[in-house]
Design a protein around this motif. Structure first.
Motif, mmCIF file in Angstrom:
data_model
loop_
_atom_site.group_PDB
_atom_site.id
_atom_site.type_symbol
_atom_site.label_atom_id
_atom_site.label_comp_id
_atom_site.label_asym_id
_atom_site.label_seq_id
_atom_site.Cartn_x
_atom_site.Cartn_y
_atom_site.Cartn_z
ATOM 1 N N UNK A 1 1.195 -1.417 0.000
ATOM 2 C CA UNK A 1 -0.105 0.201 0.198
ATOM 3 C C UNK A 1 1.217 1.103 -0.046
ATOM 4 N N UNK A 2 0.702 2.429 -0.905
ATOM 5 C CA UNK A 2 1.281 3.234 -0.532
ATOM 6 C C UNK A 2 1.104 4.325 -0.057
ATOM 7 N N UNK A 3 2.196 4.534 0.761
ATOM 8 C CA UNK A 3 2.009 5.387 2.092
ATOM 9 C C UNK A 3 1.907 7.078 2.123
ATOM 10 N N UNK A 4 0.816 7.723 2.152
ATOM 11 C CA UNK A 4 1.903 9.363 1.762
ATOM 12 C C UNK A 4 1.203 10.410 3.668
ATOM 13 N N UNK A 5 2.131 10.288 3.432
ATOM 14 C CA UNK A 5 2.911 10.929 4.477
ATOM 15 C C UNK A 5 2.660 13.182 4.794
ATOM 16 N N UNK B 1 0.045 27.881 7.899
ATOM 17 C CA UNK B 1 -0.317 26.772 8.716
ATOM 18 C C UNK B 1 -1.048 26.117 7.470
ATOM 19 N N UNK B 2 -0.874 25.688 6.429
ATOM 20 C CA UNK B 2 -1.039 24.165 5.447
ATOM 21 C C UNK B 2 -0.058 23.488 5.860
ATOM 22 N N UNK B 3 -1.069 22.045 5.021
ATOM 23 C CA UNK B 3 0.006 20.946 4.775
ATOM 24 C C UNK B 3 0.104 20.527 3.025
ATOM 25 N N UNK B 4 1.221 19.922 3.225
ATOM 26 C CA UNK B 4 1.695 19.452 1.477
ATOM 27 C C UNK B 4 2.070 17.458 2.127
ATOM 28 N N UNK B 5 1.760 17.026 0.836
ATOM 29 C CA UNK B 5 1.786 15.877 1.127
ATOM 30 C C UNK B 5 3.443 14.902 0.614
ATOM 31 N N UNK B 6 4.487 13.753 0.797
ATOM 32 C CA UNK B 6 4.777 12.969 0.292
ATOM 33 C C UNK B 6 5.100 11.301 0.742
ATOM 34 N N UNK B 7 5.295 11.111 -0.578
ATOM 35 C CA UNK B 7 4.973 9.468 -0.268
ATOM 36 C C UNK B 7 5.946 9.143 0.755
ATOM 37 N N UNK B 8 5.815 8.474 1.762
ATOM 38 C CA UNK B 8 6.687 7.563 2.731
ATOM 39 C C UNK B 8 7.721 6.865 2.326
ATOM 40 N N UNK B 9 9.010 6.775 2.441
ATOM 41 C CA UNK B 9 10.381 5.547 1.829
ATOM 42 C C UNK B 9 10.550 5.713 3.354
ATOM 43 N N UNK B 10 10.237 3.745 4.366
ATOM 44 C CA UNK B 10 11.252 4.170 5.029
ATOM 45 C C UNK B 10 12.506 4.505 5.277
ATOM 46 N N UNK B 11 13.337 3.557 3.581
ATOM 47 C CA UNK B 11 14.804 3.786 3.496
ATOM 48 C C UNK B 11 14.988 5.440 3.422
ATOM 49 N N UNK B 12 13.998 6.433 3.332
ATOM 50 C CA UNK B 12 14.262 7.878 2.663
ATOM 51 C C UNK B 12 15.314 8.403 3.708
ATOM 52 N N UNK B 13 15.342 9.960 3.334
ATOM 53 C CA UNK B 13 16.048 10.816 4.589
ATOM 54 C C UNK B 13 14.801 11.901 5.128
ATOM 55 N N UNK B 14 14.231 12.318 6.060
ATOM 56 C CA UNK B 14 14.052 12.948 6.837
ATOM 57 C C UNK B 14 14.134 14.284 6.966
ATOM 58 N N UNK B 15 13.827 15.059 7.570
ATOM 59 C CA UNK B 15 14.301 16.567 8.332
ATOM 60 C C UNK B 15 12.807 16.190 9.726
ATOM 61 N N UNK B 16 13.514 16.861 10.665
ATOM 62 C CA UNK B 16 13.340 17.139 11.788
ATOM 63 C C UNK B 16 12.245 18.061 11.707
ATOM 64 N N UNK B 17 11.312 19.431 12.153
ATOM 65 C CA UNK B 17 10.920 20.212 12.346
ATOM 66 C C UNK B 17 10.883 20.308 13.519
ATOM 67 N N UNK C 1 11.674 14.247 2.853
ATOM 68 C CA UNK C 1 12.947 14.610 2.280
ATOM 69 C C UNK C 1 12.272 14.768 0.989
ATOM 70 N N UNK C 2 11.471 14.152 0.663
ATOM 71 C CA UNK C 2 10.737 13.910 -1.265
ATOM 72 C C UNK C 2 10.932 14.617 -1.179
ATOM 73 N N UNK C 3 9.891 13.983 -3.029
ATOM 74 C CA UNK C 3 9.168 15.708 -3.778
ATOM 75 C C UNK C 3 8.153 15.358 -2.523
#
Length: 175
Positions: free
Chosen positions: A53-57, A64-80, A88-90
């Motif tokens: 199942x494709x997961x978007x986060x 105060x708005x949200x965008x969405x990105x595909x969750x890749x468990x092996x991808x890189x992340x930034x902590x806000x 960090x993906x598209x």
């Protein structure tokens, strides 16, 4: 809760989420990356990925708005600065929820009428306003309450998942 209790709760929540008929049939699910104080979503995310199942986060944007990105468990992340991990993906754009079969969202509490108490910034209420997918809040068992404060613009959920099980809410006739 101890770390072991939190891990056990996260595993129980994942079992309930993954058994939901809407999730069983889903091709794309929106979820969130939990913070330490929230019910853990890591087992749920892993189970969704195992099923293909494709997961978007969510990814927060200024204003105060949200965008969405595909969750890749092996991808890189930034902590806000708020301590939320974001991929960090598209970016997919605000309309990414339109393609979701289920939306799993955080809450501080949910009541029996589906009112969700969030952190007060309204990010999710704005993002969910035009969504037709079933909405399911993930909370600890003691966060499912008879009533929580709510306002007219708050978007109600249809379900809540706790470590104890899936709870379908009774929508109120008036907010």
């Amino acid at each position: 809760m101890t770390g072991a209790e939190r891990a056990e709760a996260a595993e129980a929540i994942a079992l309930h989420v993954l058994a939901m008929p809407a999730v069983v049939r889903a091709r794309r699910v929106a979820c969130y990356l939990s913070m330490p104080s929230e019910p853990g979503t890591a087992p749920t995310l892993a189970g969704l990925h195992e099923r293909g199942i494709e997961v978007v986060v969510p990814v927060s944007l200024p204003g105060g708005t949200l965008d969405w990105a595909v969750h890749d468990p092996a991808g890189s992340f930034t902590v806000t600065p708020m301590g939320i991990a974001e991929p960090d993906g598209p970016r997919l754009g605000a309309d990414a929820l339109a393609g979701c079969d289920v939306v799993l969202l955080p809450a501080l509490a949910v009541d029996h009428a589906g009112h969700r108490l969030g952190r007060g910034a309204g990010y999710y209420d704005r993002a969910l306003a035009a969504t037709t997918a079933p909405l399911c809040a993930i909370v600890f068992t003691d966060e499912l309450l008879p009533e929580v404060p709510h306002e007219a613009h708050d978007v109600p959920v249809q379900m809540a998942v706790t470590p104890s099980g899936l709870f379908r809410v009774r929508p109120s006739r008036a907010t």
